[in-house]
Design a protein around this motif. Structure first.
Motif, mmCIF file in Angstrom:
data_model
loop_
_atom_site.group_PDB
_atom_site.id
_atom_site.type_symbol
_atom_site.label_atom_id
_atom_site.label_comp_id
_atom_site.label_asym_id
_atom_site.label_seq_id
_atom_site.Cartn_x
_atom_site.Cartn_y
_atom_site.Cartn_z
ATOM 1 N N ALA A 20 0.826 -1.206 0.000
ATOM 2 C CA ALA A 20 0.000 0.000 0.000
ATOM 3 C C ALA A 20 0.864 1.261 0.000
ATOM 4 C CB ALA A 20 -0.931 -0.003 1.212
ATOM 5 N N ARG A 23 2.379 2.063 -3.428
ATOM 6 C CA ARG A 23 1.402 2.684 -4.327
ATOM 7 C C ARG A 23 1.175 4.146 -3.953
ATOM 8 N NH1 ARG A 23 -4.881 0.677 -5.467
ATOM 9 N NH2 ARG A 23 -5.527 2.593 -6.542
ATOM 10 N N LEU A 24 1.132 4.432 -2.655
ATOM 11 C CA LEU A 24 0.955 5.819 -2.214
ATOM 12 C C LEU A 24 2.114 6.688 -2.708
ATOM 13 C CD1 LEU A 24 -0.467 7.990 -0.455
ATOM 14 C CD2 LEU A 24 1.006 7.248 1.429
ATOM 15 N N GLU A 27 1.628 7.530 -6.357
ATOM 16 C CA GLU A 27 0.551 8.490 -6.604
ATOM 17 C C GLU A 27 0.935 9.891 -6.132
ATOM 18 O OE1 GLU A 27 -3.292 7.288 -5.358
ATOM 19 O OE2 GLU A 27 -3.264 5.419 -6.523
ATOM 20 N N SER A 99 -0.521 5.755 5.298
ATOM 21 C CA SER A 99 0.120 5.160 4.115
ATOM 22 C C SER A 99 -0.735 4.097 3.439
ATOM 23 C CB SER A 99 1.456 4.521 4.531
ATOM 24 O OG SER A 99 1.241 3.471 5.461
ATOM 25 N N ASP A 100 -1.959 3.867 3.929
ATOM 26 C CA ASP A 100 -2.772 2.769 3.398
ATOM 27 C C ASP A 100 -3.672 3.186 2.248
ATOM 28 O OD1 ASP A 100 -4.596 4.306 4.747
ATOM 29 O OD2 ASP A 100 -5.030 2.817 6.300
ATOM 30 N N GLY A 101 -3.703 4.465 1.887
ATOM 31 C CA GLY A 101 -4.526 4.923 0.783
ATOM 32 C C GLY A 101 -5.852 5.524 1.185
ATOM 33 N N LEU A 104 -6.484 10.244 0.589
ATOM 34 C CA LEU A 104 -6.245 10.306 -0.854
ATOM 35 C C LEU A 104 -5.287 11.440 -1.220
ATOM 36 C CD1 LEU A 104 -9.960 9.822 -1.982
ATOM 37 C CD2 LEU A 104 -8.150 8.102 -1.994
ATOM 38 N N ARG A 202 -8.794 1.259 1.390
ATOM 39 C CA ARG A 202 -7.399 0.845 1.477
ATOM 40 C C ARG A 202 -6.895 0.379 0.120
ATOM 41 N NH1 ARG A 202 -4.665 -0.334 6.114
ATOM 42 N NH2 ARG A 202 -3.461 -1.860 4.933
ATOM 43 N N TYR A 203 -5.621 0.658 -0.152
ATOM 44 C CA TYR A 203 -5.013 0.190 -1.387
ATOM 45 C C TYR A 203 -4.860 -1.324 -1.388
ATOM 46 C CZ TYR A 203 -3.601 4.967 -2.633
ATOM 47 O OH TYR A 203 -3.596 6.297 -2.985
#
Length: 322
Positions: A20, A23-24, A27, A99-101, A104, A202-203
């Motif tokens: 996760a 990915r953060l 983005e 950090s889990d998405g 946003l 969550r991602y």
């Protein structure tokens, strides 16, 4: 450590959440590029530790702060803010996000826009919508009302916040910060601007926060305002104690006047006496708890370094100031 061309510093705690967080980072890089510095605090991860080259291939700058042990979500954020306070400049601002998405990256600009107002020190995210279970929503509503009743303050935001330079320096010096970041922000008396924002899913993976953890997190927010809670509980205890004394006096009067039925006086007086003793014990416990909280809360701007094992920039260790 933080390049002068950076405009935004993102502080994010990471614990066993490599997929996760990766990915953060991508983005955030897509949204802000070279204007961004990511300060990822690895909270003692063992199974999925953040690698030193976590930001390889990104145009954004970054550093991985590895802690000696798992210290918890709130203290990890406090340590990240301590590092940021030591290295940032007056023209830079800081955003704290998970950090889990669920926080946003696309909702960061409204927070930064709020900081453009010279009358705003901190922009906080208030959730318009939540991707949560009914149980969590019910508990959260109870928690907000209990917090307002016990402290006289309303808390409607979490860790997703944007801070000005002066706000970061002020918070990093507060001993309450590692206990509960949002509550410490309220206690700091900084000027807040509330920004209604959506919360995302969550991602990857599942949340590591269970019901007991949520209850403890809520209790920690009350600990930040321990003196206020003590006064309110103390006033309630005084009111109950006064009622108990008056009730006891009335029971004795009825007994002496001959209006008490057999056994009634001993039962009524015993209950009132127990109530009086319990309220006194509760007030004493709250007083002791306040002392424990104040004596045990550490991690100030000067003390956060004792928790850091190393700081990695592009895979290389760097020394912290001081």
């Amino acid at each position: 450590m933080i390049p002068t061309g950076v405009e935004l510093i993102v502080v994010t705690p990471v614990y066993e959440d490599l997929e996760a967080s990766s990915r953060l980072f991508r983005e955030l890089d897509a949204a802000f590029g070279g204007r961004l510095f990511i300060l990822a605090v690895d909270d003692g991860s063992v199974r999925q530790p953040l690698p030193g080259n976590a930001f390889a291939g990104l145009s954004a700058h970054g550093a991985v702060v590895k802690l000696r042990r798992n210290v918890g979500h709130q203290r990890a954020i406090a340590i990240g803010l301590g590092v940021a306070a030591d290295y940032m400049t007056e023209k830079q601002c800081v955003v704290v996000m998970d950090s889990d998405g669920e926080d946003l990256p696309g909702t960061i600009p409204p927070l930064l826009a709020a900081l453009n107002d010279p009358q705003v020190d901190v922009a906080v995210a208030q959730r318009k919508s939540r991707v949560e279970t009914l149980r969590f929503k019910a508990f959260y509503e109870v928690y907000k009302r209990l917090f307002a009743f016990m402290t006289g303050r309303a808390i409607t935001f979490g860790n997703f916040m944007a801070f000005s330079f002066s706000a970061v320096r002020r918070l990093a010096a507060m001993q309450e910060l590692p206990i509960h970041v949002a509550a410490a922000t309220l206690a700091s008396k900084l000027r807040l601007r509330v920004c209604p924002l959506d919360r995302g899913p969550r991602y990857a993976g599942q949340s590591k926060m269970n019901f007991v953890g949520l209850a403890l997190h809520g209790f920690r927010a009350l600990m930040v305002f321990a003196e206020d809670v003590l006064v309110r509980v103390g006033l309630l205890c005084v009111a109950i104690a006064a009622f108990s004394v008056l009730g006891g006096a009335l029971a004795i009067g009825l007994k002496l006047a001959g209006f008490a039925t057999p056994g009634w006086f001993s039962v009524a007086f015993g209950i009132l006496l127990l109530t009086l003793l319990q309220t006194g014990t509760l007030a004493l416990m709250m007083l002791m708890l306040t002392g424990v909280v104040r004596s045990g809360s550490v991690t100030s701007a000067a003390g956060y370094k004792e928790f850091i094992d190393c700081v990695l920039v592009s895979g290389e260790r760097v020394r912290l100031n001081g």
